[in-house]
Every structure is written in structure tokens, then in C-alpha cells.
Design a protein around this motif. Structure first.
Motif, PDB file in Angstrom:
ATOM      1  N   ALA A   1      -9.218   4.545   7.095  1.00  0.00           N
ATOM      2  CA  ALA A   1      -8.904   5.208   5.833  1.00  0.00           C
ATOM      3  C   ALA A   1      -7.423   5.128   5.498  1.00  0.00           C
ATOM      4  O   ALA A   1      -7.030   5.353   4.346  1.00  0.00           O
ATOM      5  CB  ALA A   1      -9.349   6.672   5.889  1.00  0.00           C
ATOM      6  N   GLY A   2      -6.591   4.811   6.506  1.00  0.00           N
ATOM      7  CA  GLY A   2      -5.164   4.712   6.250  1.00  0.00           C
ATOM      8  C   GLY A   2      -4.781   3.553   5.371  1.00  0.00           C
ATOM      9  O   GLY A   2      -3.684   3.534   4.798  1.00  0.00           O
ATOM     10  N   GLY A   3      -5.652   2.572   5.241  1.00  0.00           N
ATOM     11  CA  GLY A   3      -5.341   1.420   4.406  1.00  0.00           C
ATOM     12  C   GLY A   3      -5.389   1.711   2.923  1.00  0.00           C
ATOM     13  O   GLY A   3      -4.932   0.884   2.119  1.00  0.00           O
ATOM     14  N   ALA A   4      -5.913   2.880   2.538  1.00  0.00           N
ATOM     15  CA  ALA A   4      -6.051   3.201   1.116  1.00  0.00           C
ATOM     16  C   ALA A   4      -4.736   3.589   0.472  1.00  0.00           C
ATOM     17  O   ALA A   4      -4.602   3.554  -0.754  1.00  0.00           O
ATOM     18  CB  ALA A   4      -7.066   4.334   0.942  1.00  0.00           C
ATOM     19  N   GLY A   5      -3.744   3.986   1.274  1.00  0.00           N
ATOM     20  CA  GLY A   5      -2.474   4.416   0.713  1.00  0.00           C
ATOM     21  C   GLY A   5      -2.530   5.846   0.216  1.00  0.00           C
ATOM     22  O   GLY A   5      -3.567   6.524   0.301  1.00  0.00           O
TER      23      GLY A   5
ATOM     24  N   ALA B   1      -4.527  10.081   7.189  1.00  0.00           N
ATOM     25  CA  ALA B   1      -5.426   9.367   8.104  1.00  0.00           C
ATOM     26  C   ALA B   1      -4.629   8.608   9.163  1.00  0.00           C
ATOM     27  O   ALA B   1      -5.032   8.556  10.331  1.00  0.00           O
ATOM     28  CB  ALA B   1      -6.314   8.404   7.318  1.00  0.00           C
TER      29      ALA B   1
ATOM     30  N   ALA C   1       0.822  -1.216   0.000  1.00  0.00           N
ATOM     31  CA  ALA C   1       0.000   0.000   0.000  1.00  0.00           C
ATOM     32  C   ALA C   1       0.851   1.259   0.000  1.00  0.00           C
ATOM     33  O   ALA C   1       0.467   2.280  -0.589  1.00  0.00           O
ATOM     34  CB  ALA C   1      -0.943   0.001   1.204  1.00  0.00           C
ATOM     35  N   TYR C   2       2.011   1.239   0.655  1.00  0.00           N
ATOM     36  CA  TYR C   2       2.862   2.429   0.742  1.00  0.00           C
ATOM     37  C   TYR C   2       4.279   2.199   0.208  1.00  0.00           C
ATOM     38  O   TYR C   2       4.900   3.125  -0.328  1.00  0.00           O
ATOM     39  CB  TYR C   2       2.952   2.892   2.204  1.00  0.00           C
TER      40      TYR C   2
ATOM     41  N   GLY D   1      -4.371   8.535   2.688  1.00  0.00           N
ATOM     42  CA  GLY D   1      -4.198   7.446   3.641  1.00  0.00           C
ATOM     43  C   GLY D   1      -3.150   7.766   4.687  1.00  0.00           C
ATOM     44  O   GLY D   1      -3.334   7.472   5.878  1.00  0.00           O
TER      45      GLY D   1
ATOM     46  N   TRP E   1      -5.188  -4.526   6.947  1.00  0.00           N
ATOM     47  CA  TRP E   1      -5.318  -3.377   7.844  1.00  0.00           C
ATOM     48  C   TRP E   1      -6.718  -3.217   8.436  1.00  0.00           C
ATOM     49  O   TRP E   1      -6.844  -2.852   9.616  1.00  0.00           O
ATOM     50  CB  TRP E   1      -4.893  -2.119   7.109  1.00  0.00           C
TER      51      TRP E   1
END
Length: 412
Positions: free
Chosen positions: A304-308, A315, A250-251, A312, A377
Motif C-alpha cells: 500500500a506504500g506505493g500509492a503515495g 503504510a 510517488a512522493y 501510503g 514498488w
């Protein structure tokens, strides 16, 4: 004035000196940091030892399990053994455990050394009661606040420094640096700490049994323990999972990103004194309610942090900050509540409270790693939401019962 009566005053004056307070705060930070920097370097451990990320996360769990055991088994000795000898010995053992971890050839010996390190690095819970017993009542708040700031700083900075250090020199480097710091502080404090007289002559078995008796006898202690265990479980799940998230697809960031994220949450060092003032004005229950709501809200933000991407990452910053604030400020409220129960047994009350809290953290680290491995996540965020919901349900039930009891008394 005789020499015998002058000595306690001289010791208290030595302790309240600015340099001594800062040294004790530094010691708290180093000791607490030993528990947290493995969270930031677990991906590096997985790569270095050629194990899965989930298996490497067991090192975090082992460290926290050892810390919980140390609080239960060793902190009560602060009432039985002179503090200078006990604190220096604990720091020395922690240094040896960290050195063994840094030299471990495989995961099993690393996990074993992590348990030893966690158990021995309980200097902070020993230093707090020592300071409270050696200073005047009018200075205890200042000294306690400084020590707590040192502990929070160690928790945050250990991840911030540990991650890039591990990235630069390998995962063993943070362990070896922490070992050197612990051994150095052990030598310094063995010379500089004031001499204290034990306050208890109880046998070791009696000291160990007392926190359990307090848990059975004090409902408010059990309630505070539940709050801390639940919130710390969610906290540990997030910081175990976020290292896997940031270094994952994701990141695709390095482990220093975990340390940078932790550094953002340094604002909690400024928030705890404010929380303490609010506890004094409004009572622990009101502050606990706000903190538990903040932890529950952090689960939504963190999801919302899982969206990258930039959104993300924002978040993750906001969510971890909200989670940290909820946990640390809630701890202030919990400790004010339990210390009012038995002024003569605050050290043993703290042993019961912190043991329950870190058992919750250990379970949270294990559950967070498993949840991330199973559903990613969102599973970690679900752990936070469930633990916060459990604590909130208990809190609202206690407030309703307390309100009904007060109404009955008023009618009578």
C-alpha cells in the motif's frame, strides 16, 4: 594469587565496566552503520556521479558483499589474533576504505572502495565473542544485549543522519564523517581494549574451513542460516527500494525522508530483549514462526506504500516497522538455536550464520533494485513475500518432522 591468575580477572573487570561496555556498543554501532548509510544516500550518489539510480544502488550491493566476505574471511581470526590488535586494525582499514570512497571520482572506484569498507567493518562480530569470553556467565546476557542494541542503533541512526548530511553537504560527506569516526575509534581501542590470548593455533586455512564443516554437520545451523538469509534478503530489498520510492514521483521527498523513516523503526531496540525472554520461555521455533509471519504480513502492508500520500506513507512506516521487528527478533531466536549446538565453537558458528545472512542481504539489494527498475514498488514487495514464503515453508516442514520424531520416541 599470582599475577598470571589475576590478569584474566582484571581484564574481565575492565571489560564489564560501564564505560567500556558503552564504548564497545558505540563501536558496534559505528561499524554496522558503515554498511547501512549508503542505502539512504544512493539517490544522491546517482545525481553526484551522473549515473542511473539502479547503477548507484550497486554501491549498496558492493558494501554488503564486502561485509559478507569480511565475516567469512576475517571474523574467524578472532580465535587466532589478539582482539585488541585485530579490532584496531579492522577499524583502521575501514576508515581508509571510507575515505577512499568519499574521494572516489567515479562509480567503479567507489564500488571498489565499498567492497573494502564492507570487508573491514566487521568489528561487531569480533567484539561479541570477545566480550562473551571475558565476562562471567552471569553477565553475558547483559553485555550481549547492550552490544546488540548498539548495532541496531547504528543501523538505524546511520541512515537517519547520513541522509540529511548528504543532502546538506553532498554524498561524500557521510563517507568522510564515517571515516573519521572509524579512525578515531581505532586509535582509542588500540589503547583501551584489554589484552587477550588467542584460543586457537589453527592455520588460517583450517579456521576458514571450519564454518563450512559446521554447515555440513549441523542441520539446525543450516535451517537458521536459511531463515536469516531469506528474511535479510527481503529487508535489504525494501531499504534499497524505499530510497528510490520516496525520492521518486510517488512522493517527491528528499533523501532525509529515508532517514526519518528508519528512525521510526528504533522500536526494534526495545523489542529484542522481549524476544529473548520469549525464546527462553517458548523456544526458538515458536518465536521464529511469529517473526516469519510478521515478515510475510509486512509485504502486504508495504504494498500500500506505493500509492503515495498520507495513507501510503503510513503504510511504509507500519510495514518497515513490522519487517524490522520480524528480522531482529528472528535473529535472536536463530542465534539462541545455533549457540546451543556447539558451545566450544560459537564464533565459528556465528561466522557461518552471518556469512549466509549477509549473502542473502547482498542478493536482496541486487534483486530489489532490479525489481524496482522492472515493475516498480510492487516488485520489491514481491521479493519480500517470496523470501518469507520460502522460509515459512522450510520452518513448517521442520516443525512437522520434529513433531513426528517426538511422537515416534514417545510411542517407543
Amino acid at each position: 594469587m599470582t599475577e598470571r591468575t589475576a590478569q584474566p580477572a582484571e581484564r574481565a573487570e575492565a571489560l564489564t565496566g560501564r564505560r567500556m561496555i558503552l564504548l564497545l556498543a558505540l563501536t558496534c554501532g559505528v561499524a554496522v552503520g558503515n554498511v547501512y548509510f549508503p542505502q539512504a544516500i544512493s539517490p544522491l550518489i546517482a545525481e553526484g556521479l551522473q549515473v542511473s539510480p539502479g547503477s548507484a544502488a550497486l554501491v549498496v550491493t558492493a558494501t554488503q558483499l564486502g561485509y559478507a566476505a569480511g565475516i567469512f574471511l576475517l571474523v574467524p581470526l578472532g580465535d587466532r589474533i589478539p582482539h585488541r590488535r585485530l579490532i584496531a586494525t579492522l577499524l583502521g582499514l575501514a576508515g581508509l576504505g571510507l575515505a577512499a570512497a568519499g574521494a572516489a571520482p567515479a562509480l567503479p572506484p567507489l564500488a571498489g572502495a565499498a567492497v573494502l569498507t564492507g570487508a573491514a567493518t566487521v568489528a561487531a562480530p569480533v567484539i561479541g565473542p570477545m566480550a562473551a569470553g571475558l565476562v562471567g556467565e552471569e553477565r553475558r546476557g547483559v553485555v550481549s544485549g547492550t552490544l546488540l542494541s548498539g548495532s541496531i542503533g547504528g543501523m538505524l541512526l546511520s541512515r537517519t543522519v547520513g541522509a540529511p548530511l548528504g543532502e546538506w553537504l553532498g554524498w561524500r560527506a557521510p563517507y568522510l564523517v564515517a571515516a573519521a569516526l572509524s579512525l578515531l575509534l581505532a586509535a582509542v581501542l588500540a589503547r583501551l581494549l584489554p589484552t587477550t590470548t588467542p584460543t586457537s593455533r589453527q592455520r588460517y586455512s583450517a579456521l576458514l574451513a571450519e564454518p563450512l564443516r559446521l554447515l555440513r554437520a549441523e542441520p539446525e545451523l543450516r535451517r537458521s542460516c536459511l531463515y536469516q538469509a531469506a528474511v535479510f534478503a527481503g529487508f535489504s530489498a525494501v531499504w534499497t527500494g524505499v530510497a528510490l520510492l520516496l525520492t521518486g514521483p510517488a512522493y517527491r521527498l528528499g533523501t532525509p525522508a529515508v532517514g526519518t523513516l528508519a528512525l521510526v523503526n528504533a522500536a526494534t531496540m526495545l523489542a529484542t530483549p522481549f524476544a529473548g525472554r520469549q525464546v527462553d520461555r517458548r523456544g526458538p521455533d515458536a518465536v521464529n514462526l511469529v517473526c516469519l509471519l510478521a515478515v510475510a504480513g509486512s509485504a502486504v502492508v508495504l504494498l500500500a506504500g506505493g500509492a503515495g500520500g498520507t495513507v501510503g506513507l503510513a503504510a511504509l512506516v507500519a510495514g518497515t516497522l513490522l519487517l524490522d521487528l520480524g528480522m531482529q527478533c528472528g535473529m535472536v531466536a536463530n542465534q539462541v538455536r545455533i549457540y546451543a549446538l556447539r558451545p566450544d565453537a560459537r564464533s565459528r558458528l556465528n561466522t557461518a550464520y552471518m556469512t549466509c545472512g549477509y549473502l542473502g542481504g547482498t542478493l536482496g539489494s541486487w534483486t530489489g533494485a532490479r525489481a524496482y527498475g522492472a515493475v516498480g514498488w510492487p516488485g520489491v514487495c514481491g521479493v519480500v513475500a517470496l523470501t518469507a514464503a520460502a522460509a515459512l515453508a522450510r520452518h513448517l516442514g521442520a516443525v512437522r518432522v520434529g513433531g513426528r520424531s517426538a511422537a515416534v520416541v514417545e510411542c517407543r
